[in-house]
Design an enzyme around this catalytic site. Structure first.
Site, PDB file in Angstrom:
ATOM      1  N   GLU A  30       0.661  -1.221   0.086  1.00  0.00           N
ATOM      2  CA  GLU A  30      -0.103  -0.080   0.084  1.00  0.00           C
ATOM      3  C   GLU A  30       0.998   1.217  -0.075  1.00  0.00           C
ATOM      4  O   GLU A  30       1.004   2.034   1.014  1.00  0.00           O
ATOM      5  CB  GLU A  30      -1.093   0.077   1.282  1.00  0.00           C
ATOM      6  N   GLU A  42      -5.723  -8.180   1.443  1.00  0.00           N
ATOM      7  CA  GLU A  42      -6.380  -7.622   2.473  1.00  0.00           C
ATOM      8  C   GLU A  42      -7.760  -7.546   2.600  1.00  0.00           C
ATOM      9  O   GLU A  42      -8.112  -6.572   1.213  1.00  0.00           O
ATOM     10  CB  GLU A  42      -5.801  -6.484   3.131  1.00  0.00           C
TER      11      GLU A  42
HETATM   12  C1  FCB Z   1      -4.410  -1.384   5.778  1.00  0.00           C
HETATM   13  C2  FCB Z   1      -2.956  -1.453   6.290  1.00  0.00           C
HETATM   14  C3  FCB Z   1      -3.255  -2.613   7.419  1.00  0.00           C
HETATM   15  C4  FCB Z   1      -4.014  -2.342   8.428  1.00  0.00           C
HETATM   16  C5  FCB Z   1      -5.338  -2.138   7.638  1.00  0.00           C
HETATM   17  C6  FCB Z   1      -6.436  -1.952   8.748  1.00  0.00           C
HETATM   18  O1  FCB Z   1      -4.519  -0.029   5.150  1.00  0.00           O
HETATM   19  O2  FCB Z   1      -2.515  -2.159   5.179  1.00  0.00           O
HETATM   20  O3  FCB Z   1      -1.465  -2.647   7.953  1.00  0.00           O
HETATM   21  O4  FCB Z   1      -3.739  -1.071   9.161  1.00  0.00           O
HETATM   22  O5  FCB Z   1      -5.353  -1.178   6.904  1.00  0.00           O
END
Ligand code: FCB
Length: 484
Positions: free
Chosen positions: A184, A384
């Site tokens: 990210e 994620e």
């Molecule tokens: C994302 C991050 C991760 C965590 C989630 C909730 O943006 O990659 O580390 O903080 O959000």
């Protein structure tokens, strides 16, 4: 049409639909990141990262709110119990990150073999439990020494990262197959901008500028370009070293939405916002170009973003094997103040929201559809996806019934399945996160885990979402599973 033929056609199309859903080899996992879970910050000669500076030295998340203990995941006794728990839930893959300042304490220079040994042991322990490791090389813990040299804003960061990546490939290439090179870029850069705002004494604004605004555009685009080039260079080193495996980057992609009565100016800002957040990365990786509209804006604003003529092509030519998508929510965008590009994000009235934004599973389908149709249908891993809701995670009589998170996960897996039926090639899905953990500048307030962690005792309690996720992995029909 004859009855038999009709039947045959129906069976055929049904078969296709089934074939497109997650297969037996599908990676059903959960994700975490080193600084958010490991604790034990002085163990095995770990060096300092920028996050030690932010949270321990400068207390930006509040007095005593640091990663010094976190969920004690660096401790083998602890993590072995956690692996056992994850396995009992049915998880077959785990995404975690290696801390650069553990491996090379000063960022550049001697390799710390104690840390190498730790992560090799951890990976082996995962594999012995039948859990496939997905290794993130960089989830924001920039060694402090390198942050002091400008971090990703310094073009030398491309070489710094490549040297670190080579150490990882040399030491883990025989036991790891799937690597997420960086996590990210746009959220990391936004976190650093927010931290700097706090360090300068301005705590009035707690927003995270994930969609770069005019004030943050120069730092953001410059850093994004260097981060992508760093990943591309590491990918090239991997190829030259004849290692075997798959490499990708994890991007926080979000559809950009506007209101039904959006003005032309709202729509213009939304288009650039999409350019900055999504197309900047996807166009470079899959088309070898940076978006013209964003480049034109940077030029008009006279920004020094250090994009050299062949940079986007270099990123494209790296040929990443998969795209990691971190999806939480779409962004609703409208025009803020003044003339020209100045986007403002908002949540429409009545729209359900979690910590990380609007709850819109349909937008995950839309995003995957877009990646398939506009970017050549690359292999995707959802690296994620998850949520936390204010006040939801309460331990009552030894149980945590996290109905909203559980519904969120169910709905997003259904949305992913939908896109797979349309033809998207998704190889894995990772919930953020396995455990409650340290949420960066937000500290320990925002729980995202499927496993509840008691911060005082380190006791783990799987929540309702963990059990339901386990049933989905087993192949139970999602709609029959209750989150209550
Ligand atoms: C994302 C991050 C991760 C965590 C989630 C909730 O943006 O990659 O580390 O903080 O959000």
């Amino acid at each position: 049409m004859k009855k038999t033929l009709l039947l045959a056609c129906l069976t055929l199309s049904a078969n296709f639909a089934v074939a497109a859903e997650p297969s037996k080899d599908f990676m059903w996992g959960a994700a975490s990141a080193s600084y958010q879970v490991e604790g034990n910050v002085n163990q095995d000669n770990r060096g300092k990262s920028i996050w030690d500076y932010y949270l321990t030295d400068k207390q930006l998340a509040g007095l005593g709110v640091t990663g010094e203990v976190a969920i004690n995941f660096y401790d083998r006794d602890q993590y072995l119990k956690d692996i056992k728990l994850l396995k009992s839930l049915g998880i077959n893959s785990y995404r975690f990150s290696i801390a650069w300042p553990r491996i090379i304490p000063d960022g550049l220079g001697p390799v710390n073999m104690q840390a190498v040994a730790h992560y090799r042991r951890f990976i082996t322990d995962l594999k012995l439990a039948g859990i496939k490791p997905v290794v993130t090389l960089y989830h924001w813990d920039m060694p402090l020494a390198l942050a002091q040299k400008g971090g990703w804003e310094n073009r030398d960061s491309i070489d710094w990262f490549n040297q670190y990546a080579q150490v990882i490939f040399e030491n883990f290439g025989d036991i790891v197959q799937d690597y997420v090179l960086i996590n990210e870029p746009s959220v990391e850069v936004a976190q650093n901008i927010k931290a700097k705002r706090y360090l300068a004494g301005d705590t009035s604004d707690s927003s995270l500028p994930i969609i770069a605004t005019p004030a943050t555009l120069e730092t953001s685009l410059k850093s994004y370009n260097h981060i992508l080039l760093a990943a591309a260079k590491a990918k090239e080193s991997f190829r030259e070293g004849h290692y075997k495996g798959r490499l990708g980057v994890a991007l926080p992609l979000s559809p950009i939405l506007t209101a039904g009565d959006a003005t032309d100016q709202d729509k213009a800002d939304a288009k650039i916002a999409d350019g900055v957040l999504n197309r900047w990365f996807l166009d470079a990786i899959y088309k070898g170009t940076y978006p013209e509209d964003v480049l034109a804006l940077a030029k008009k604003m006279n920004l020094k973003i250090d994009v050299q003529p062949t940079d986007a092509k270099t990123i494209h030519d790296a040929g990443f094997e998969f795209l990691g998508i971190n999806y939480y929510a779409p962004f609703y965008v409208r025009h803020g103040k003044g003339k020209g590009y100045n986007p403002e994000t908002y949540i429409p009235k009545g729209q359900k929201a979690a910590f990380n934004g609007a709850v819109r599973p349909d937008q995950l389908t839309a995003l995957l559809d877009r990646i398939r149709t506009e970017y050549g249908n690359p292999t995707v891993i959802i690296t994620e996806n998850g949520a936390g809701f204010p006040g939801e995670d309460k331990l009552v009589k030894g149980m945590v019934v996290d109905t909203q998170r559980c519904e969120y996960i169910k709905d997003h897996i259904k949305a992913m399945n939908e896109a797979m039926k349309h033809g998207s090639k998704v190889d894995g899905y990772m919930v953020w996160s396995s455990h409650d953990n340290l949420e960066w500048l937000e500290g320990y307030k925002s729980r995202f885990g499927m496993i509840y962690v008691d911060w005082n005792t380190q006791k783990r309690t799987p929540k309702q979402s963990a059990y339901v996720y386990g049933h989905i992995i087993k192949g139970d029909k999602i709609d029959t599973l209750s989150c209550k």
